[in-house]
Scaffold this motif. Structure first.
Motif, PDB file in Angstrom:
ATOM      1  N   LEU A 186       0.836  -1.207   0.000  1.00 29.23           N
ATOM      2  CA  LEU A 186       0.000   0.000   0.000  1.00 29.23           C
ATOM      3  C   LEU A 186       0.867   1.251   0.000  1.00 29.23           C
ATOM      4  CD1 LEU A 186      -2.674   1.543   0.289  1.00 29.23           C
ATOM      5  CD2 LEU A 186      -2.579   1.091   2.753  1.00 29.23           C
ATOM      6  N   LEU A 187       1.912   1.268   0.811  1.00 26.59           N
ATOM      7  CA  LEU A 187       2.801   2.423   0.845  1.00 26.59           C
ATOM      8  C   LEU A 187       3.480   2.642  -0.502  1.00 26.59           C
ATOM      9  CD1 LEU A 187       4.457   1.818   4.327  1.00 26.59           C
ATOM     10  CD2 LEU A 187       3.008   3.765   3.731  1.00 26.59           C
ATOM     11  N   SER A 188       3.955   1.569  -1.099  1.00 27.64           N
ATOM     12  CA  SER A 188       4.631   1.678  -2.391  1.00 27.64           C
ATOM     13  C   SER A 188       3.685   2.202  -3.461  1.00 27.64           C
ATOM     14  CB  SER A 188       5.195   0.313  -2.804  1.00 27.64           C
ATOM     15  OG  SER A 188       5.791   0.384  -4.074  1.00 27.64           O
ATOM     16  N   VAL A 189       2.476   1.668  -3.480  1.00 27.02           N
ATOM     17  CA  VAL A 189       1.486   2.099  -4.476  1.00 27.02           C
ATOM     18  C   VAL A 189       1.098   3.558  -4.261  1.00 27.02           C
ATOM     19  CG1 VAL A 189      -0.937   1.815  -5.119  1.00 27.02           C
ATOM     20  CG2 VAL A 189       0.567  -0.182  -5.002  1.00 27.02           C
ATOM     21  N   ASP A 236       2.788   5.986  -2.868  1.00 29.55           N
ATOM     22  CA  ASP A 236       3.896   6.841  -3.288  1.00 29.55           C
ATOM     23  C   ASP A 236       3.901   7.022  -4.805  1.00 29.55           C
ATOM     24  OD1 ASP A 236       6.754   8.033  -2.618  1.00 29.55           O
ATOM     25  OD2 ASP A 236       7.039   6.647  -4.293  1.00 29.55           O
ATOM     26  N   HIS A 237       3.701   5.921  -5.520  1.00 26.33           N
ATOM     27  CA  HIS A 237       3.656   5.986  -6.985  1.00 26.33           C
ATOM     28  C   HIS A 237       2.508   6.881  -7.457  1.00 26.33           C
ATOM     29  CE1 HIS A 237       3.571   4.718 -11.184  1.00 26.33           C
ATOM     30  NE2 HIS A 237       2.286   4.451 -11.024  1.00 26.33           N
ATOM     31  N   CYS A 238       1.349   6.722  -6.845  1.00 25.36           N
ATOM     32  CA  CYS A 238       0.174   7.500  -7.274  1.00 25.36           C
ATOM     33  C   CYS A 238       0.361   8.982  -7.013  1.00 25.36           C
ATOM     34  CB  CYS A 238      -1.073   6.977  -6.569  1.00 25.36           C
ATOM     35  SG  CYS A 238      -1.578   5.316  -7.080  1.00 25.36           S
ATOM     36  N   PHE A 239       0.936   9.334  -5.868  1.00 23.93           N
ATOM     37  CA  PHE A 239       1.115  10.749  -5.542  1.00 23.93           C
ATOM     38  C   PHE A 239       2.143  11.423  -6.445  1.00 23.93           C
ATOM     39  CE2 PHE A 239      -0.386   9.703  -1.030  1.00 23.93           C
ATOM     40  CZ  PHE A 239      -1.660  10.166  -1.284  1.00 23.93           C
ATOM     41  N   ARG A 240       3.006  10.645  -7.052  1.00 27.71           N
ATOM     42  CA  ARG A 240       3.999  11.216  -7.972  1.00 27.71           C
ATOM     43  C   ARG A 240       3.473  11.323  -9.405  1.00 27.71           C
ATOM     44  NH1 ARG A 240       9.000  11.278  -5.448  1.00 27.71           N
ATOM     45  NH2 ARG A 240       9.111   9.951  -3.584  1.00 27.71           N
ATOM     46  N   TYR A 265      -3.869  10.792 -14.233  1.00 30.46           N
ATOM     47  CA  TYR A 265      -4.520   9.492 -14.067  1.00 30.46           C
ATOM     48  C   TYR A 265      -5.681   9.593 -13.085  1.00 30.46           C
ATOM     49  CZ  TYR A 265      -0.224   7.418 -16.023  1.00 30.46           C
ATOM     50  OH  TYR A 265       0.843   7.090 -16.812  1.00 30.46           O
ATOM     51  N   LEU A 266      -6.572   8.610 -13.171  1.00 27.03           N
ATOM     52  CA  LEU A 266      -7.446   8.250 -12.073  1.00 27.03           C
ATOM     53  C   LEU A 266      -6.834   7.011 -11.446  1.00 27.03           C
ATOM     54  CD1 LEU A 266      -9.417  10.157 -13.598  1.00 27.03           C
ATOM     55  CD2 LEU A 266     -11.262   8.612 -12.938  1.00 27.03           C
ATOM     56  N   ASN A 267      -6.274   7.171 -10.249  1.00 24.43           N
ATOM     57  CA  ASN A 267      -5.629   6.066  -9.540  1.00 24.43           C
ATOM     58  C   ASN A 267      -6.576   5.540  -8.476  1.00 24.43           C
ATOM     59  OD1 ASN A 267      -3.009   6.150 -10.798  1.00 24.43           O
ATOM     60  ND2 ASN A 267      -2.581   8.002  -9.619  1.00 24.43           N
ATOM     61  N   LEU A 268      -7.002   4.304  -8.624  1.00 29.18           N
ATOM     62  CA  LEU A 268      -7.893   3.679  -7.647  1.00 29.18           C
ATOM     63  C   LEU A 268      -7.107   2.663  -6.819  1.00 29.18           C
ATOM     64  CD1 LEU A 268     -10.636   2.992  -6.388  1.00 29.18           C
ATOM     65  CD2 LEU A 268     -11.044   1.448  -8.328  1.00 29.18           C
ATOM     66  N   ILE A 269      -7.097   2.860  -5.501  1.00 31.73           N
ATOM     67  CA  ILE A 269      -6.460   1.937  -4.565  1.00 31.73           C
ATOM     68  C   ILE A 269      -7.557   1.344  -3.685  1.00 31.73           C
ATOM     69  CG2 ILE A 269      -4.734   1.666  -2.757  1.00 31.73           C
ATOM     70  CD1 ILE A 269      -3.483   4.311  -3.719  1.00 31.73           C
ATOM     71  N   VAL A 270      -7.586   0.018  -3.587  1.00 29.41           N
ATOM     72  CA  VAL A 270      -8.610  -0.658  -2.795  1.00 29.41           C
ATOM     73  C   VAL A 270      -7.929  -1.568  -1.785  1.00 29.41           C
ATOM     74  CG1 VAL A 270     -10.677  -2.095  -2.825  1.00 29.41           C
ATOM     75  CG2 VAL A 270     -10.129  -0.663  -4.814  1.00 29.41           C
ATOM     76  N   ILE A 271      -8.197  -1.336  -0.501  1.00 28.94           N
ATOM     77  CA  ILE A 271      -7.657  -2.189   0.564  1.00 28.94           C
ATOM     78  C   ILE A 271      -8.486  -1.956   1.817  1.00 28.94           C
ATOM     79  CG2 ILE A 271      -5.973  -0.477   1.350  1.00 28.94           C
ATOM     80  CD1 ILE A 271      -4.051  -2.843   1.905  1.00 28.94           C
ATOM     81  N   ALA A 294       9.856  -4.773  -4.997  1.00 30.51           N
ATOM     82  CA  ALA A 294       9.995  -5.466  -6.280  1.00 30.51           C
ATOM     83  C   ALA A 294       8.639  -5.866  -6.846  1.00 30.51           C
ATOM     84  CB  ALA A 294      10.874  -6.703  -6.095  1.00 30.51           C
ATOM     85  N   HIS A 295       7.736  -6.320  -5.989  1.00 33.26           N
ATOM     86  CA  HIS A 295       6.439  -6.794  -6.458  1.00 33.26           C
ATOM     87  C   HIS A 295       5.616  -5.649  -7.034  1.00 33.26           C
ATOM     88  CE1 HIS A 295       2.900  -9.204  -6.856  1.00 33.26           C
ATOM     89  NE2 HIS A 295       2.220  -8.541  -5.931  1.00 33.26           N
ATOM     90  N   CYS A 296       5.607  -4.498  -6.357  1.00 38.86           N
ATOM     91  CA  CYS A 296       4.816  -3.378  -6.857  1.00 38.86           C
ATOM     92  C   CYS A 296       5.421  -2.796  -8.128  1.00 38.86           C
ATOM     93  CB  CYS A 296       4.688  -2.307  -5.776  1.00 38.86           C
ATOM     94  SG  CYS A 296       3.650  -2.826  -4.388  1.00 38.86           S
TER      95      CYS A 296
END
Length: 794
Positions: free
Chosen positions: A570-573, A575-579, A583-589, A605-607
């Motif tokens: 979640l943190l990695s994603v 960070d990517h979205c805020f940079r 886009y429309l960035n949708l994060i679901v958790i 590595a996975h993200c």
């Protein structure tokens, strides 16, 4: 009662005769250009009699609202020049697109953005020919319209966009014209409360103008049939100080609207000056104008014996058969000549200097204001290192930690590092969604009465909570469109309320990519939590993952969907979205404590890959008999729990665990920028092994994204099936057939030769399903074997 300051020296005298003459000339020119855009493809200045071949074969556009929009525009020009104002114009009645285009052309900014549309007769002809024609521009106030950050015709959103634009933007005034049809919508009805969140010390101001011209497409509007006493009571109750302007005589209305706008602007400046010098003293009574003018004002009075001006018949094209009907053509020509174009434009077709002088200079022109091209003003976020907030796991998948609570600490420090450039928008759910760490550095905003016992509430707060998804989403749109950054966090099921808003914003971003002068804007970021799988204290109404469907069907250049399975992902994603931009960035958790699967290094590595194999939880993954795939936190839990059972009952079975965090990685590379090549897809999912896929949302989403791949027959997807109630967490996955037990049964069903070998596993799964149903009804909680399950390597 607060003490809203009044203007120091309110100018009350009427316009001089010279000002009135020049303002009326500009207004007539704008009206002439508006009609020309709707009707003409030749003879733009009517220097010869109007003939059928001069008229477009298809007449598209809206006349009815346009004269009122142009009236406001020219009078704002006067005040911008007089007070050196920073103003942008938002047109809620966006069908008045030709009016805004006309005014931007008159002020000269249109030709700067589109040099081929010159400010003379040849340019005027091109201006007319391009409107609502193939290869031209839309009929709305839209992305190609300089000065616009609002897609006119998105009924109900003009005020929320305006309020978002002025947050942390102290010098900006947004004039937001609300159409009377638009005013009937639910989103607009909730938008008036925006002034309760505008702090004049640090924010700009919104000047709403309710334009009542009486009719929608075919019927009367509700508020147009209310008298001024009713409207005054309503708006004063909302906290505004309304001013009323009404009439159909141009000279009288010019003088009245000039006085009303002058009073409004000077009141705004007085409120801001007092608050910035002396501090905030209660919520101000902000000005608001109610403008009543006839629909289709200055247009034809009658056509075919039926009244036009002041009726619904003026809404679109008042004179329809102008190519074939000589009488209609005469009416059109008389109408256009009534504006006296020979007085307004010189021999070259340029607006005469006496009228052109009304335009502000340079970036003060509303069509050239950089606030309406917010990427020009964008400052990237100062982001802390997300790795500093990561969980350091010695034994992954053995302890439960709330992932969104970890994100909350990261958001807290984004607030700290960006005191004027970042806001969280959340419908009364910040604490509920476990993001409460932000309150260590910022309160909730409320510019109204605060009483003892209120928790973290102040006018200086910059956490935006209001129980309206429309307001939160619209505020964030206005905030990002003017160059700032933010996050919209809400319960997953309630995101569907803003389905249309998301769709329209995605269209704006997609269209802007094709307009060369539009600068990149910060992405619009969503966090959906309190998800369908863990609404423990809520019922069926709070269970709905359908917003994923909304986003994946947007243009691939715009849509991004992320399903991080744990806190580090979640943190990695995030960070990517805020940079990111555009886009429309949708994060679901989910927000509840959950097992944490990946170390910091593994999550990084996975993200970065977006999808891949998880060797720790696999068994003989090089030669799998089954691929167990998952996307989403609860599906990940159930897939890995199923893998654990398979190890116990079928120890020789080759199992490859695949997790997808970037959902669009599943798409073919030619359908989405994040999509995998066929070779990469096969390297992860193999070429022919059956795949049991546990998905957070509706199963059809996965098949939709996989369209175009030779993989459908071997992908067996389980997801949300519209089953739910107030129940235990494991019962939710059982009800929807996504539990570890159902997944194990699928493995036995789809792997050849397991029906016999897997008999003991099948019996155990069926036994546990039956036991579960009895247990939860007796004990009101899940069985310990489920609730306390953690991963072991045995």
């Amino acid at each position: 009662m607060n003490d809203t300051p009044r203007p120091d020296s309110l100018t009350t005298e009427l316009l001089s005769d010279d000002e009135l003459h020049r303002i009326d000339g500009w207004w007539r020119a704008a009206n002439y250009l508006t009609v020309g855009q709707i009707y003409l493809m030749a003879n733009p200045l009517l220097r010869e009699p109007l003939a059928p071949e001069h008229i477009k074969p298809r007449l598209l556009g809206h006349w009815g609202t346009s004269p009122g929009l142009s009236l406001i525009y020219v009078h704002l020009n006067r005040l911008i020049v007089k007070y050196d104002l920073d103003v942008i114009y938002m047109a809620g009645p966006g069908h008045g697109g030709p009016a805004l285009v006309a005014n931007v052309w008159l002020e000269g900014s249109y030709s700067e953005f589109y040099p081929e549309i010159t400010a003379d007769a040849p340019g005027m002809l091109k201006l007319f020919r391009q409107f609502s024609t193939p290869g031209g521009i839309p009929s709305h106030v839209s992305v190609p319209t300089p000065g616009s950050i609002h897609e006119g015709g998105e009924l109900g959103y003009v005020l929320v966009h305006a309020f978002g634009a002025v947050m942390d933007n102290p010098d900006l005034i947004v004039t937001a014209v609300v159409g009377d049809g638009e005013s009937e919508t639910g989103p607009l009805a909730g938008s008036w409360k925006g002034i309760d969140f505008i702090n004049p010390v640090r924010d700009g101001a919104v000047l709403p103008i309710l334009h009542l011209n009486g009719y929608k497409i075919a019927g009367p509007t509700v508020w147009a049939r209310h008298d001024d006493r009713d409207l005054d009571a309503f708006f004063r109750g909302q906290g505004y100080a309304p001013v009323f302007v009404e009439g159909d005589d141009p000279a009288t209305v010019h003088r009245a609207i000039a006085a009303a706008l002058e009073e409004s602007v000077t009141t705004i400046r007085a409120i801001q000056r007092d608050a910035r010098a002396n501090g905030l003293r209660g919520r101000p009574h902000w000005p608001l104008i109610v403008l009543r003018t006839p629909k289709g004002w200055t247009g034809p009075k009658f056509v075919d014996g039926k009244p036009i001006e002041g009726t619904f018949r003026a809404h679109q094209v008042p004179v329809a058969d102008t190519r074939n009907n000589a009488e209609h053509r005469r009416i059109l020509e008389d109408w256009m000549r009534s504006y006296h174009p020979e007085e307004l434009f010189d021999e070259a077709g340029r607006l005469r200097a006496e009228y052109a002088a009304l335009a502000p200079a340079g970036a003060r022109r509303m069509g050239a204001n950089p606030q309406a091209n917010g990427g020009l003003l964008m400052t990237p976020l100062a982001l802390p290192e997300w790795q500093d907030y990561a969980l350091h796991l010695e034994h992954p998948a053995t302890e439960r930690i709330g992932s969104t609570a970890v994100l909350g600490q990261y958001l807290r420090d984004i607030y700290r590092a960006n005191p004027h450039n970042f806001r969280l928008f959340c419908p009364d759910e910040t604490n509920s969604n476990r993001l409460g760490a932000v309150f260590e550095v910022s309160d909730r905003c409320l510019v109204s009465t605060i009483i003892p016992g209120d928790d973290h509430i102040s006018p200086e707060g910059r956490v935006m909570e209001v129980l309206s998804e429309h307001n939160c989403h619209g505020w964030l749109e206005g905030y990002t469109l003017t160059g700032r950054h933010g996050l919209f966090a809400t319960y997953e099921a309630f995101a569907m309320i803003v389905d249309s808003m998301a769709m329209q914003h995605s269209k704006w971003i997609e269209h802007a990519k094709r307009v060369p002068w539009r600068a990149d804007i910060p992405s619009l970021n969503y966090l959906l939590t309190s998800t369908c799988w863990r609404n423990d204290h809520n019922g069926f109404s709070h269970q709905g993952p359908g917003f994923i469907d909304t986003i994946i069907h947007r243009k691939p250049t715009v849509a991004r969907v992320y399903l991080p399975p744990d806190a580090n992902c979640l943190l990695s994603v995030a960070d990517h979205c805020f940079r990111s931009v555009n886009y429309l960035n949708l994060i679901v958790i989910d927000k509840q404590p959950q097992l944490q699967w990946l170390t910091l290094e593994e999550a990084t590595a996975h993200c970065a890959a977006g999808a891949g194999t998880w060797p720790r939880y696999s068994r003989n993954p090089e030669r799998p008999d089954i691929v167990l795939a998952c996307a989403g936190d609860i599906p990940t839990q159930e897939i890995i729990a199923a893998a654990s059972m398979l190890r116990q009952y079928l120890p020789d079975l080759g199992v490859r665990i695949v997790n997808v965090v970037d959902l669009m990685r599943l798409a073919p590379a030619d359908r989405h920028p994040h999509g995998m090549s066929d070779e990469e897809f096969i390297s992860i999912f193999t070429a022919g092994t059956p795949v049991v896929f546990a998905f957070h949302g509706y199963a059809g989403v996965i098949h939709d994204i996989l369209h175009g791949r030779d993989a459908h027959e071997r992908f067996h997807v389980r997801g949300y099936q519209e089953e739910g109630t107030t129940t235990t967490p494991f019962d939710m996955v059982v009800l929807n057939g996504i539990s570890r037990l159902h997944l194990c049964l699928d493995v036995v069903r789809y792997v050849p030769g397991l029906l016999t070998k897997g008999a003991a596993l099948v019996a155990e799964c069926n036994r546990l399903l039956a036991e579960h149903e009895v247990y939860i009804r007796e004990h009101l909680e899940d069985m310990p074997i489920v609730a306390d399950w953690v991963w072991t390597d045995g």
